[in-house]
Write an enzyme that holds these catalytic residues in place. Structure first.
Site, PDB file in Angstrom:
ATOM      1  CB  CYS A 164      -9.516 -10.511   2.893  1.00  0.00           C
ATOM      2  SG  CYS A 164     -11.122  -9.855   2.363  1.00  0.00           S
ATOM      3  CB  CYS A 178       2.057   9.984   9.729  1.00  0.00           C
ATOM      4  SG  CYS A 178       1.916   8.268  10.240  1.00  0.00           S
ATOM      5  CB  CYS A 227      -5.389  25.362   9.452  1.00  0.00           C
ATOM      6  SG  CYS A 227      -5.671  24.839   7.745  1.00  0.00           S
TER       7      CYS A 227
END
Length: 452
Positions: free
Chosen positions: A230, A247, A409
């Protein structure tokens, strides 16, 4: 005078085009709203209706439409009518309708999977469209599960689709997952991975797990077979939150998520019909930059695994956000590393930037800096800021220690890391973080500034 008039006409034409585009988008949104309202009214949904499973019918034969639709796979000697019937009678749950879940759902639906469950709490955004291929511009703002359902039924109206437009958690996971044969982990966060692993192990259901970031992808099957490990066998302890990149931060190429998502569908089909060698106990690693696949062996079941061992310590679902120290979604977690006096909000900075000499450092990667930047900002990537030798050279080149330094940023997280490091190394300088980063600048100061 003529030139000025021509400029005015050009500007007027541009504004008319923009108004027409906005009107078209508004019309599409209104149509989506009408569609959703009519579906809700027709079905008399209650608040828990999305937890009611579709009735599963069992089929003993294929009809003429099945034979025509699936003919190219029916003639495969290892597939045939028996394989198609197994698919038609199967039920697969897909958790996450993003870059992995969209192609996985698309291929399972097209192949003739009889029942699909779709889990996603989120709504469609423009930034999804380059990789989440079931969604469209017209469906931006719609629930991802509903958007995917519309697209999938256009592909194959015979597939029964049940939508769960909610965040999967410890209170609803077992109830939802119990009705399905296989679960596909198409999520983008660690907490959900542990949740799905534990629930699948307890329910004895295979978990087809995929991930993709930048140009790389991974795929394996957990909780399958007597010796199949697992997720906890491989990762007994979650990584520290600051080590996790999704992402939204690291970026991803749509074709990479498409590759891994399609292969998740393939593994699910193989499990359903008993075809080939299932990817359990092995991990497929895809390098998109060289287009190479590597197949590596991973460890077998851990004898002392807290979930899948003979005497598990964990026998029920836990608080996975607490266990992992991060949220069970793919949204960026706002970090709080600095005191309020070490930060400045974007509105105050807007006033200051016009009246006071200062230095603005943008610590994003060069590729991101190229997309957009604030006026007079200097790109010094975070990796350079954290390099003490580079930072010392940088400090030596400053004209004055009295010059205030501001750091920005994308969302205000990396800039805090940079400021925290710089203040310890350059204590004589005034260094502050631009709170909320460029996203805050767009939302509060200049809505024409690009957001990504």
């Amino acid at each position: 005078m003529i030139a000025a008039a021509n400029c005015l006409e050009t500007e007027k034409a541009k504004l008319r085009r923009e108004i027409a585009e906005l009107q078209a988008a508004l019309n599409a949104k209104e149509q989506n709203l009408r569609d959703l309202q009519s579906r809700t009214a027709a079905s008399h949904l209650d608040p828990e209706a999305d937890l009611q499973h579709a009735t599963r019918e069992q089929y003993a034969t294929l009809n003429n439409d099945d034979i025509a639709r699936y003919s190219r796979q029916l003639i495969l000697s290892d597939f045939g009518v028996s394989g198609q019937l197994k698919l038609k009678n199967s039920a697969v749950l897909i958790v996450g309708l993003g870059g992995l879940g969209c192609p996985a759902a698309q291929y399972l639906c097209s192949a003739g999977c009889g029942n699909l469950g779709l889990v996603d709490y989120d709504e469609v955004e423009r930034s999804n469209l380059h990789r989440q291929t079931l969604h469209t511009v017209a469906r931006c703002g719609m629930s991802k599960t509903e958007s995917a359902r519309i697209a999938l039924l256009e592909l194959n109206p015979h597939c029964r689709i049940t939508c769960y437009p909610r965040l999967l958690n410890s209170s609803n996971a077992m109830h939802i997952m119990r009705a399905y044969d296989i679960v596909l982990d198409c999520s983008d966060n660690v907490a959900t991975r542990y949740l799905l692993n534990d629930a699948c192990t307890m329910l004895r259901k295979p978990l087809v797990s995929g991930s993709a970031l930048k140009l790389d992808g991974q795929l394996t099957v957990y909780s399958y077979g007597a010796q199949g490990p697992c997720y906890r066998c491989i990762y007994p302890v979650p990584p520290p939150p600051e080590a996790v990149t999704n992402c939204g931060d690291g970026g991803v190429l749509g074709a990479v998520t498409g590759t891994i998502g399609a292969m998740q569908a393939l593994e699910a089909i193989k499990i359903i019909i008993g075809l080939g060698d299932v990817l359990a106990g092995r991990m497929l690693i895809f390098d998109g930059s060289s287009c190479q696949f590597r197949n590596i062996k991973i460890r077998s079941k851990r004898p002392n695994c807290h979930v899948c061992s003979a005497q598990p310590l964990i026998t029920g679902l836990i608080d996975y956000e607490l266990f992992c120290g991060m949220n069970a979604n793919d949204k960026d977690n706002a970090v709080k590393l600095l005191e309020p006096e070490e930060r400045i909000n974007v509105l105050d900075y807007q006033r200051l930037m016009k009246t006071k000499a200062h230095l603005l450092l943008d610590v994003r990667a060069p590729a991101e800096f190229e997309i957009c930047q604030l006026p007079d900002s200097i790109n010094v990537p975070l990796a350079h800021v954290l390099d003490d030798s580079y930072l010392q050279r940088f400090a030596q080149q400053l004209e004055s220690k009295e010059l205030p330094i501001f750091v920005v940023c994308r969302r205000g997280n990396d800039s805090q890391i940079a400021v925290q490091h710089m203040r310890t190394r350059l204590p004589e300088h005034s260094i502050r973080d631009l709170e909320g980063g460029l996203h805050a600048w767009t939302n509060q100061v200049d809505q024409s500034f690009p957001i990504y």
